[in-house]
Design a protein around this motif. Structure first.
Motif, short mmCIF file in Angstrom:
data_model
loop_
_atom_site.label_atom_id
_atom_site.label_comp_id
_atom_site.label_asym_id
_atom_site.label_seq_id
_atom_site.Cartn_x
_atom_site.Cartn_y
_atom_site.Cartn_z
N SER A 64 29.43 41.08 40.72
CA SER A 64 29.70 40.49 39.41
C SER A 64 29.59 41.53 38.31
CB SER A 64 28.71 39.34 39.15
OG SER A 64 28.88 38.82 37.86
N VAL A 65 28.56 42.40 38.38
CA VAL A 65 28.39 43.45 37.37
C VAL A 65 29.55 44.44 37.42
CG1 VAL A 65 26.96 45.43 36.72
CG2 VAL A 65 25.88 43.24 37.27
N LEU A 66 29.96 44.82 38.62
CA LEU A 66 31.08 45.76 38.77
C LEU A 66 32.38 45.18 38.23
CD1 LEU A 66 30.33 47.21 42.33
CD2 LEU A 66 30.10 48.40 40.13
N LEU A 67 32.61 43.88 38.51
CA LEU A 67 33.82 43.24 38.01
C LEU A 67 33.80 43.12 36.50
CD1 LEU A 67 34.35 40.39 40.66
CD2 LEU A 67 35.77 42.42 40.31
N GLU A 68 32.60 42.81 35.96
CA GLU A 68 32.50 42.72 34.49
C GLU A 68 32.77 44.07 33.85
OE1 GLU A 68 29.32 41.61 30.93
OE2 GLU A 68 28.91 40.96 32.99
N TYR A 69 32.23 45.13 34.46
CA TYR A 69 32.48 46.48 33.93
C TYR A 69 33.97 46.79 33.96
CZ TYR A 69 32.86 51.53 33.68
OH TYR A 69 33.25 52.81 33.33
N ARG A 70 34.61 46.47 35.08
CA ARG A 70 36.05 46.72 35.19
C ARG A 70 36.83 45.98 34.11
NH1 ARG A 70 39.33 43.32 39.35
NH2 ARG A 70 38.89 41.92 37.63
N ASP A 71 36.49 44.69 33.93
CA ASP A 71 37.21 43.87 32.96
C ASP A 71 36.96 44.34 31.53
OD1 ASP A 71 36.76 40.70 34.76
OD2 ASP A 71 38.09 42.41 35.11
N MET A 72 35.70 44.72 31.23
CA MET A 72 35.39 45.19 29.88
C MET A 72 36.07 46.53 29.60
SD MET A 72 33.43 42.92 28.37
CE MET A 72 32.41 43.70 27.12
N ALA A 73 36.11 47.41 30.61
CA ALA A 73 36.78 48.70 30.44
C ALA A 73 38.28 48.49 30.19
CB ALA A 73 36.56 49.57 31.68
N MET A 74 38.85 47.55 30.94
CA MET A 74 40.26 47.22 30.76
C MET A 74 40.51 46.70 29.34
SD MET A 74 42.50 44.37 32.87
CE MET A 74 41.74 44.87 34.41
#
Length: 341
Positions: A64-74
């Motif tokens: 979940s943390v990795l996906l949130e980081y990916r989405d926020m970076a995007m």
């Protein structure tokens, strides 16, 4: 790697520093060292403490943390390219409307220095419980600062009497003094734990109420509008004139309706039509192919009883698509000027 990481906590309960710690452990020592070199000493200290405290974090939380980081970076990349509006459209295409809105709310909260905007990242259920015990004027001020969709979810969780009182106060709210807002922020900081504050000027009014009601269920909308109408018929009329509900699709031109229907899931369309007006049903069927119209009619005839909530959710999803297309200036949504009856 995941087996080294945290407990039974959920993603929504994890602080920013703890999420950063989980992310850095997950990406490995070399990358983590490079990242930490770019941070201030105080940030490195907080994150280092969290890394030291990590114990058996679940693989679900790490993911979940990795996906949130990916989405926020995007999202940050899109904002750099074309601002918040461009980012919202791009994220909707990439992640879907609901996830895109969650990310945008977090971005907007991070860009603000107000305790009010920090509430965007607090769970809806927590905010509902918080507002349930606050003065209606305080609740109205807080809702005035929230994203309309989040505000709609919160107001739907409150009892009917409180819904009506808060929305009436929001509809009749003008500019609020910075002194009063600072007092309200103190309440928020005490309850939510925020340490950030600033001078603000909040405006509620009929536009804000219309935005919120556009995102609530039709049941809540009718109940709230009836409560406002009993107290001030003219105010209810003004609010209604600014709203756009599912049955108002009958007023948009055929070209725009056809463009909308291209993007709509047929299952949602059939379910939404179950609770729509005869005029809208006729218009929608007129703007699809004969084959599609025949299939829709057949599905409607075969469909048994359905839950009102399911119909409202289908209508809401279609309206989300319609509003997204309007933001992209691909269609124009015509709002009615009829009085509320």
């Amino acid at each position: 790697m995941a087996s080294r990481l945290a407990d039974d906590e959920t993603d929504d309960e994890v602080s920013g520093a703890r999420k950063a710690a989980i992310l850095l452990v997950a990406v490995g020592t070399e990358v983590a060292s490079e990242v930490l070199r770019t941070l201030h000493d105080s940030e490195v200290e907080r994150i280092s403490i969290e890394i030291a405290k990590l114990r058996n974090v679940s693989s679900e939380l790490v993911e979940s943390v990795l996906l949130e980081y990916r989405d926020m970076a995007m999202a940050h990349d899109y904002i750099t390219q074309g601002g918040i509006s461009f980012a919202r459209r791009a994220l909707e295409n990439a992640l879907g409307p609901r996830r895109a809105e969650e990310i945008i709310m977090k971005i907007e909260a991070a860009m603000q220095v107000s305790a009010f905007h920090l509430l965007q990242t607090v769970e809806t259920s927590q905010l509902s419980n918080f507002l349930q015990n606050e003065h209606p004027q305080t609740a109205a001020l807080i809702l005035a600062h929230l994203n309309p969709r989040k505000a709609a979810d919160i107001i739907s969780n409150l009892n009917q009497e409180l819904q009506n009182e808060i929305m009436f106060r929001l509809a009749t709210m003008g500019k609020t003094s910075p002194e009063l807002l600072r007092d309200i922020e103190e309440v928020i900081r005490d309850q939510i734990g925020s340490v950030i504050g600033t001078e603000l000027s909040a405006t509620g009014g009929v536009e804000k109420v219309a935005e919120i009601l556009n995102n609530t269920s039709r049941t809540s909308e009718r109940s709230i509008m009836e409560g406002i109408r009993e107290r001030d018929p003219e105010l209810a009329t003004n609010i209604k004139s600014l709203m756009f509900v599912f049955d108002d699709l009958v007023n948009i031109n055929d070209r725009d309706l056809q463009r909308l229907l291209v993007e709509v899931d047929q299952k949602d369309l059939v379910l939404a039509l179950k609770g729509s007006s005869p005029d809208l049903q006729e218009k929608l069927l007129r703007n699809v192919s004969e084959r599609a119209a025949a299939m829709i009619k057949e599905e409607l005839e075969l469909m048994g009883q359905v839950r009102v909530r399911d119909v409202e959710e289908a209508q809401r999803r279609i309206l989300e698509v319609a509003h997204a297309l309007e933001e992209q200036e691909e269609i124009a949504l015509t709002r009615t000027n009829d009085a509320y009856l």
